[in-house]
Motif scaffolding. Sequence first.
Motif, PDB file in Angstrom:
ATOM      1  N   SER A 141      76.667  51.283  81.139  1.00  0.00           N
ATOM      2  CA  SER A 141      76.178  49.917  80.994  1.00  0.00           C
ATOM      3  C   SER A 141      75.229  49.549  82.130  1.00  0.00           C
ATOM      4  O   SER A 141      74.159  48.958  81.910  1.00  0.00           O
ATOM      5  CB  SER A 141      77.353  48.944  80.955  1.00  0.00           C
ATOM      6  N   SER A 142      75.595  49.919  83.365  1.00  0.00           N
ATOM      7  CA  SER A 142      74.737  49.631  84.518  1.00  0.00           C
ATOM      8  C   SER A 142      73.401  50.358  84.392  1.00  0.00           C
ATOM      9  O   SER A 142      72.342  49.800  84.698  1.00  0.00           O
ATOM     10  CB  SER A 142      75.431  50.041  85.817  1.00  0.00           C
ATOM     11  N   LEU A 143      73.466  51.600  83.922  1.00  0.00           N
ATOM     12  CA  LEU A 143      72.241  52.382  83.745  1.00  0.00           C
ATOM     13  C   LEU A 143      71.346  51.758  82.689  1.00  0.00           C
ATOM     14  O   LEU A 143      70.133  51.607  82.890  1.00  0.00           O
ATOM     15  CB  LEU A 143      72.606  53.812  83.357  1.00  0.00           C
ATOM     16  N   LEU A 144      71.940  51.351  81.566  1.00  0.00           N
ATOM     17  CA  LEU A 144      71.143  50.772  80.488  1.00  0.00           C
ATOM     18  C   LEU A 144      70.537  49.437  80.911  1.00  0.00           C
ATOM     19  O   LEU A 144      69.393  49.127  80.556  1.00  0.00           O
ATOM     20  CB  LEU A 144      72.000  50.606  79.226  1.00  0.00           C
ATOM     21  N   GLN A 145      71.262  48.650  81.680  1.00  0.00           N
ATOM     22  CA  GLN A 145      70.710  47.397  82.202  1.00  0.00           C
ATOM     23  C   GLN A 145      69.478  47.665  83.065  1.00  0.00           C
ATOM     24  O   GLN A 145      68.438  47.010  82.920  1.00  0.00           O
ATOM     25  CB  GLN A 145      71.761  46.665  83.035  1.00  0.00           C
ATOM     26  N   PHE A 146      69.603  48.626  83.962  1.00  0.00           N
ATOM     27  CA  PHE A 146      68.494  48.959  84.867  1.00  0.00           C
ATOM     28  C   PHE A 146      67.294  49.470  84.081  1.00  0.00           C
ATOM     29  O   PHE A 146      66.149  49.092  84.353  1.00  0.00           O
ATOM     30  CB  PHE A 146      68.964  50.005  85.884  1.00  0.00           C
ATOM     31  N   LEU A 147      67.533  50.309  83.093  1.00  0.00           N
ATOM     32  CA  LEU A 147      66.443  50.856  82.283  1.00  0.00           C
ATOM     33  C   LEU A 147      65.739  49.750  81.491  1.00  0.00           C
ATOM     34  O   LEU A 147      64.510  49.725  81.399  1.00  0.00           O
ATOM     35  CB  LEU A 147      66.980  51.925  81.332  1.00  0.00           C
ATOM     36  N   CYS A 148      66.520  48.835  80.911  1.00  0.00           N
ATOM     37  CA  CYS A 148      65.923  47.737  80.138  1.00  0.00           C
ATOM     38  C   CYS A 148      65.068  46.837  81.028  1.00  0.00           C
ATOM     39  O   CYS A 148      63.980  46.406  80.629  1.00  0.00           O
ATOM     40  CB  CYS A 148      67.017  46.913  79.458  1.00  0.00           C
ATOM     41  N   GLN A 149      65.562  46.552  82.222  1.00  0.00           N
ATOM     42  CA  GLN A 149      64.831  45.674  83.130  1.00  0.00           C
ATOM     43  C   GLN A 149      63.555  46.318  83.655  1.00  0.00           C
ATOM     44  O   GLN A 149      62.674  45.621  84.172  1.00  0.00           O
ATOM     45  CB  GLN A 149      65.742  45.265  84.293  1.00  0.00           C
ATOM     46  N   HIS A 150      63.455  47.643  83.522  1.00  0.00           N
ATOM     47  CA  HIS A 150      62.262  48.370  83.984  1.00  0.00           C
ATOM     48  C   HIS A 150      61.675  49.200  82.847  1.00  0.00           C
ATOM     49  O   HIS A 150      61.080  50.259  83.078  1.00  0.00           O
ATOM     50  CB  HIS A 150      62.618  49.261  85.176  1.00  0.00           C
ATOM     51  N   ALA A 151      61.845  48.718  81.618  1.00  0.00           N
ATOM     52  CA  ALA A 151      61.358  49.458  80.454  1.00  0.00           C
ATOM     53  C   ALA A 151      59.857  49.704  80.553  1.00  0.00           C
ATOM     54  O   ALA A 151      59.089  48.863  81.015  1.00  0.00           O
ATOM     55  CB  ALA A 151      61.682  48.698  79.170  1.00  0.00           C
ATOM     56  N   GLY A 152      59.466  50.902  80.124  1.00  0.00           N
ATOM     57  CA  GLY A 152      58.058  51.289  80.169  1.00  0.00           C
ATOM     58  C   GLY A 152      57.652  51.937  81.475  1.00  0.00           C
ATOM     59  O   GLY A 152      56.583  52.542  81.563  1.00  0.00           O
ATOM     60  N   GLN A 153      58.503  51.821  82.498  1.00  0.00           N
ATOM     61  CA  GLN A 153      58.189  52.407  83.799  1.00  0.00           C
ATOM     62  C   GLN A 153      58.867  53.767  83.946  1.00  0.00           C
ATOM     63  O   GLN A 153      59.950  54.001  83.409  1.00  0.00           O
ATOM     64  CB  GLN A 153      58.678  51.496  84.929  1.00  0.00           C
TER      65      GLN A 153
END
Length: 224
Positions: free
Chosen positions: A154-166
């Motif tokens: 969940s923590s990983l997916l949150q971080f990825l979503c907040q930096h999507a495209g990067q």
Amino acid sequence: MLLVDDDILLHQLLEVYLCEHHYHLDWLCCGEDMDEFLQHQTPDLILLDIMLPGKDGLHWLSWLKNNHNHIPVMLLSAKKSAEERLQGLEFGAEDYLTKPFHPKELLIRIRNIMRRPPQPHEHGIYRIGNNLFDLVHEQLERDNKLIKLTTQESSLLQFLCQHAGQILTRDSISHAINGNEHQPLNRSIDMTINRLRKKLGEDTASPRHLCTVWRKGYRLTLAP
């Protein structure tokens, strides 16, 4: 990605070209068909021609911004007037490209839009293909079913979503989700990424959304 344009030759050209660059292109020849299409699919970008049969592209751009504001739109038009271009941008289009154009220019503009920081859905919900991730409540859902995530996933997916495209390095991901317990060169991130891919319904051999960028790290694309 969705092309709304009554030019079948343009569709055929772009379908082949964009496929070569790993983009899938759906096609509608008129704006009236978008409502039904968008009830079942959410494209990551809409390429919208202004000179459509029936109601024009500016009408449908306004409709999109009122009903599907989270989907970016690029306008296409044979008209080159500054007034029309400004009007399209004022209506909320992310970009405007005049015809005829070189497919490579379109590709560059598409990539530029994809790199922009994503806007979450209302209440902090991100769409990843057929999945919906509620960032606030840390819930992943697909086909109206909750998919259980571990705390680290969940923590990983949150971080990825907040930096999507990067492109995110393994170390930056590890530091973000492990904090002071971060260990350089920790390969557990790779294992968590693989588990998360499976829970997102990805083809782990050729993922569409959570991709490995060779020698650099990982990138999440918020796309259908």
